[in-house]
Motif scaffolding. Structure first.
Motif, PDB file in Angstrom:
ATOM      1  N   LEU A  85      84.654  10.157 -31.023  1.00 27.77           N
ATOM      2  CA  LEU A  85      85.815  10.402 -32.490  1.00 27.77           C
ATOM      3  C   LEU A  85      85.068  11.060 -33.395  1.00 27.77           C
ATOM      4  CD1 LEU A  85      88.279   9.700 -33.542  1.00 27.77           C
ATOM      5  CD2 LEU A  85      87.451   7.258 -34.413  1.00 27.77           C
ATOM      6  N   GLY A  86      85.109  12.345 -33.597  1.00 29.37           N
ATOM      7  CA  GLY A  86      84.317  13.148 -34.485  1.00 29.37           C
ATOM      8  C   GLY A  86      84.933  13.683 -35.587  1.00 29.37           C
ATOM      9  N   TRP A  87      84.407  14.869 -36.281  1.00 28.84           N
ATOM     10  CA  TRP A  87      84.842  15.449 -37.234  1.00 28.84           C
ATOM     11  C   TRP A  87      85.593  16.787 -37.061  1.00 28.84           C
ATOM     12  CZ3 TRP A  87      79.180  14.767 -38.885  1.00 28.84           C
ATOM     13  CH2 TRP A  87      79.135  13.498 -39.345  1.00 28.84           C
ATOM     14  N   SER A  88      86.530  17.248 -37.680  1.00 25.47           N
ATOM     15  CA  SER A  88      87.222  18.293 -37.455  1.00 25.47           C
ATOM     16  C   SER A  88      86.759  19.329 -38.357  1.00 25.47           C
ATOM     17  CB  SER A  88      88.702  18.117 -37.728  1.00 25.47           C
ATOM     18  OG  SER A  88      88.971  17.608 -39.027  1.00 25.47           O
ATOM     19  N   ASP A  89      85.815  19.296 -39.274  1.00 23.41           N
ATOM     20  CA  ASP A  89      85.503  20.474 -40.230  1.00 23.41           C
ATOM     21  C   ASP A  89      84.455  21.299 -39.875  1.00 23.41           C
ATOM     22  OD1 ASP A  89      83.273  18.891 -39.875  1.00 23.41           O
ATOM     23  OD2 ASP A  89      82.772  18.173 -42.031  1.00 23.41           O
ATOM     24  N   GLY A  90      84.094  21.327 -38.471  1.00 22.72           N
ATOM     25  CA  GLY A  90      83.145  22.393 -37.891  1.00 22.72           C
ATOM     26  C   GLY A  90      81.806  22.059 -38.339  1.00 22.72           C
ATOM     27  N   VAL A 100      76.387  19.473 -37.651  1.00 25.64           N
ATOM     28  CA  VAL A 100      75.781  18.083 -37.427  1.00 25.64           C
ATOM     29  C   VAL A 100      76.993  17.256 -36.405  1.00 25.64           C
ATOM     30  CG1 VAL A 100      75.303  15.720 -38.435  1.00 25.64           C
ATOM     31  CG2 VAL A 100      74.760  17.612 -39.727  1.00 25.64           C
ATOM     32  N   GLY A 101      78.106  17.370 -36.789  1.00 27.48           N
ATOM     33  CA  GLY A 101      79.123  16.791 -35.944  1.00 27.48           C
ATOM     34  C   GLY A 101      79.214  17.589 -34.487  1.00 27.48           C
ATOM     35  N   LYS A 102      79.040  18.844 -34.284  1.00 27.48           N
ATOM     36  CA  LYS A 102      79.060  19.421 -33.181  1.00 27.48           C
ATOM     37  C   LYS A 102      77.675  18.800 -32.268  1.00 27.48           C
ATOM     38  CE  LYS A 102      81.237  23.538 -34.555  1.00 27.48           C
ATOM     39  NZ  LYS A 102      81.422  24.919 -34.627  1.00 27.48           N
ATOM     40  N   ALA A 129      85.701   2.695 -24.529  1.00 29.91           N
ATOM     41  CA  ALA A 129      84.502   2.542 -25.412  1.00 29.91           C
ATOM     42  C   ALA A 129      84.680   3.845 -26.208  1.00 29.91           C
ATOM     43  CB  ALA A 129      83.432   2.149 -24.795  1.00 29.91           C
ATOM     44  N   VAL A 130      84.015   3.771 -27.498  1.00 27.83           N
ATOM     45  CA  VAL A 130      83.985   5.149 -28.309  1.00 27.83           C
ATOM     46  C   VAL A 130      82.869   5.274 -28.986  1.00 27.83           C
ATOM     47  CG1 VAL A 130      85.063   6.284 -30.182  1.00 27.83           C
ATOM     48  CG2 VAL A 130      86.346   4.882 -28.635  1.00 27.83           C
ATOM     49  N   VAL A 131      82.303   6.288 -29.179  1.00 28.58           N
ATOM     50  CA  VAL A 131      81.081   6.857 -29.832  1.00 28.58           C
ATOM     51  C   VAL A 131      81.691   7.598 -30.987  1.00 28.58           C
ATOM     52  CG1 VAL A 131      78.882   8.205 -30.228  1.00 28.58           C
ATOM     53  CG2 VAL A 131      79.523   7.017 -28.175  1.00 28.58           C
ATOM     54  N   CYS A 132      81.453   7.302 -32.305  1.00 28.28           N
ATOM     55  CA  CYS A 132      82.004   7.760 -33.348  1.00 28.28           C
ATOM     56  C   CYS A 132      80.841   8.438 -34.128  1.00 28.28           C
ATOM     57  CB  CYS A 132      82.530   6.834 -34.411  1.00 28.28           C
ATOM     58  SG  CYS A 132      83.799   5.723 -33.919  1.00 28.28           S
ATOM     59  N   ALA A 133      81.426   9.745 -34.821  1.00 27.81           N
ATOM     60  CA  ALA A 133      80.215  10.413 -35.652  1.00 27.81           C
ATOM     61  C   ALA A 133      79.709   9.825 -37.033  1.00 27.81           C
ATOM     62  CB  ALA A 133      81.173  11.794 -35.974  1.00 27.81           C
ATOM     63  N   SER A 134      80.480   8.886 -37.529  1.00 26.38           N
ATOM     64  CA  SER A 134      80.225   8.316 -38.649  1.00 26.38           C
ATOM     65  C   SER A 134      80.733   6.621 -38.868  1.00 26.38           C
ATOM     66  CB  SER A 134      80.801   9.061 -39.911  1.00 26.38           C
ATOM     67  OG  SER A 134      82.195   8.822 -39.890  1.00 26.38           O
ATOM     68  N   ASP A 135      80.139   6.024 -39.444  1.00 27.59           N
ATOM     69  CA  ASP A 135      80.626   4.657 -39.835  1.00 27.59           C
ATOM     70  C   ASP A 135      82.047   4.672 -40.382  1.00 27.59           C
ATOM     71  OD1 ASP A 135      78.647   3.609 -38.525  1.00 27.59           O
ATOM     72  OD2 ASP A 135      77.735   2.601 -40.472  1.00 27.59           O
ATOM     73  N   THR A 136      82.257   5.829 -41.098  1.00 32.22           N
ATOM     74  CA  THR A 136      83.926   5.777 -41.770  1.00 32.22           C
ATOM     75  C   THR A 136      84.726   5.742 -40.489  1.00 32.22           C
ATOM     76  OG1 THR A 136      82.972   7.111 -43.700  1.00 32.22           O
ATOM     77  CG2 THR A 136      85.247   7.049 -43.409  1.00 32.22           C
ATOM     78  N   LEU A 137      84.551   6.690 -39.700  1.00 32.04           N
ATOM     79  CA  LEU A 137      85.394   6.665 -38.274  1.00 32.04           C
ATOM     80  C   LEU A 137      85.381   5.416 -37.665  1.00 32.04           C
ATOM     81  CD1 LEU A 137      84.817  10.419 -37.228  1.00 32.04           C
ATOM     82  CD2 LEU A 137      86.728   9.640 -38.713  1.00 32.04           C
TER      83      LEU A 137
END
Length: 351
Positions: free
Chosen positions: A189-194, A197-199, A244-252
Motif C-alpha cells: 500500500l503505497g503513495w500515488s504522488d510519484g 521515496v515511495g518508488k 498481509a500488507v507492507v505500507c509506505a507510511s504509518d498514515t496508510l
C-alpha cells in the motif's frame, strides 16, 4: 555594575587589549604567567567574548541554515519534527545554532540561503525533502554555500553530501518478515504522488518477494497519503486476496488497520513505516527511521566542510529497524460488512 569588556579587563590588568584578546583566541602566543592572570580575571568578572565580534574575526557565524519543512499531516509529520529536534540539539553540543526560516519554493530557499551565507549569518546549511532532479545542490555549490542533505540526490549527480534512510532495505525486511510468518500474498500500500521515496520502498517490497511485473501490479495499490485513502486501499487489497500488507507510511497503515479492526480482525499483519506515536499506541508494526543517526551524519558532513572546504564526502544510507507488534490495539466502534475475509482469515501461519 557595568558589564566587563575587553577594554576594562585590559585596564584592570594594565595590559594591552591585544594581549587579553590573544589569551582568549591565541593563548599559545602569551606567556604562561600573563595568561594565568588574564584567565583568572575573566573567570572572576564573568566576561563573555562577543559572538558577533568573533564571527567577524573568524568569518564564522557558528550557525547553520534550515528551511522549515512543509506542513505534513499529523501522523507522518513526526519524522521531520524528530529530525529537526535532533539536529538542533546536536548542533548546540558542537557550539552551533540552527537558523530556521520559511520558503515557499526551492528557488526561494536557495536565494535565502545564499543571502544568509553572504551576510555571514550562517556558515553552511542542511537540505531536506529531496526530489527527482533537485537543482538546489548544484545551485548552492555554485554559490559556495557548504551543505548536506537529509535525502539522496534522486536522478541527479551524486554530490556525496547526503544521508538517507534506506527505505528499499526497510520495505524488503518488512516483506521478508511477513513471508517468514507464512504469508504468500503480501500486498503493498503505497503513495500515488510519484515520490522517489515511495518508488524505492515499493521496489524493496517487490524485490524481496521476487514478484513478476504482473504479480507486482496485482498486489500493489497506490493512493494519497491519508488515513481515509489508506482504508480504501486496504479494502482493494483484501479484494485481491492479500493476506498481509507492507505500507509506505504509518498514515496508510492506520487506514488499513481501521478496516481490519472494524471487521473483527487484528492488525498484526500490517507493517507501516515511521514508527509514529500512533503506531506505537495501537500496536501496529512499523519500520523505525533512525533520524537521529541521519541528523548526526549530516551535521558531521557540514562541519567537516566548514573546517576543510575541499573535503571529499560520500553519501550514507542508514538502515531502518523493524519493530514487530501484535496489532491488538482498539479503534472505532467495530462492525462487520460484506467484504472479503480479513487478513488473518486467509493466512497459513501458525497461531
Amino acid at each position: 555594575m557595568n558589564k566587563p569588556t575587553l577594554a576594562s579587563l585590559a585596564a584592570e590588568l594594565n595590559l594591552s587589549r591585544q594581549t587579553v584578546s590573544n589569551v582568549i583566541n591565541f593563548p599559545d602566543r602569551v606567556r604562561p604567567e600573563t595568561r594565568a592572570r588574564v584567565q583568572e580575571a575573566i573567570e572572576r568578572s564573568g566576561y563573555r567574548p562577543s559572538a558577533a565580534a568573533r564571527a567577524l574575526r573568524n568569518q564564522r557565524a557558528m550557525a547553520l541554515g534550515l528551511r522549515l519543512s512543509n506542513p505534513r499531516n499529523g501522523i507522518s509529520g513526526s519524522i521531520m519534527d524528530s529530525f529537526t529536534h535532533s539536529l538542533v540539539e546536536r548542533a548546540d553540543q558542537s557550539g552551533y545554532r540552527v537558523v530556521l526560516f520559511p520558503a515557499r519554493t526551492n528557488d526561494e530557499e536557495v536565494d535565502k540561503l545564499v543571502e544568509l551565507r553572504r551576510t555571514l549569518a550562517i556558515d553552511a546549511c542542511i537540505l531536506t525533502d529531496t526530489w527527482l532532479d533537485d537543482t538546489r545542490p548544484a545551485q548552492l555549490t555554485e554559490a559556495g554555500v557548504p551543505f548536506a542533505s537529509f535525502g539522496r540526490p534522486w536522478g541527479s549527480v551524486d554530490h556525496g553530501r547526503w544521508a538517507d534512510v534506506d527505505g528499499r532495505a526497510g520495505a524488503a525486511e518488512a516483506a521478508a518478515y511477513l513471508r517468514a510468518q507464512g504469508h504468500e500474498r503480501i500486498g503493498y500500500l503505497g503513495w500515488s504522488d510519484g515520490s522517489p521515496v515511495g518508488k524505492d520502498r515499493r521496489a524493496g517490497w517487490a524485490g524481496a518477494l521476487g514478484l513478476s511485473a504482473a504479480a507486482e501490479e496485482q498486489l500493489a495499490v497506490e493512493v494519497e497519503d491519508t488515513v481515509d485513502d489508506g482504508a480504501e486501499g486496504m479494502k482493494e487489497l483484501l479484494a485481491r486476496g492479500a493476506t498481509a500488507v507492507v505500507c509506505a507510511s504509518d498514515t496508510l497503515s492506520l487506514g488499513a488497520y481501521t478496516v481490519l479492526r472494524r471487521r473483527g480482525a487484528s492488525g498484526r499483519w500490517i507493517i507501516g513505516f515511521d514508527n509514529t506515536p500512533v503506531a506505537r499506541e495501537l500496536g501496529i508494526s512499523s519500520m523505525v527511521q533512525p533520524v537521529e543517526d541521519v541528523a548526526a551524519t549530516v551535521l558531521d558532513m557540514v562541519l567537516r566542510q566548514i573546517a576543510d572546504p575541499a573535503v571529499e564526502l560520500r553519501g550514507v544510507l542508514v538502515p531502518p529497524v523493524l519493530v514487530a507488534r501484535d496489532g491488538s490495539g482498539v479503534i472505532g466502534s467495530g462492525y462487520t460488512d460484506d467484504a472479503p475475509a480479513p487478513l488473518e482469515g486467509n493466512t497459513t501461519h501458525a497461531p
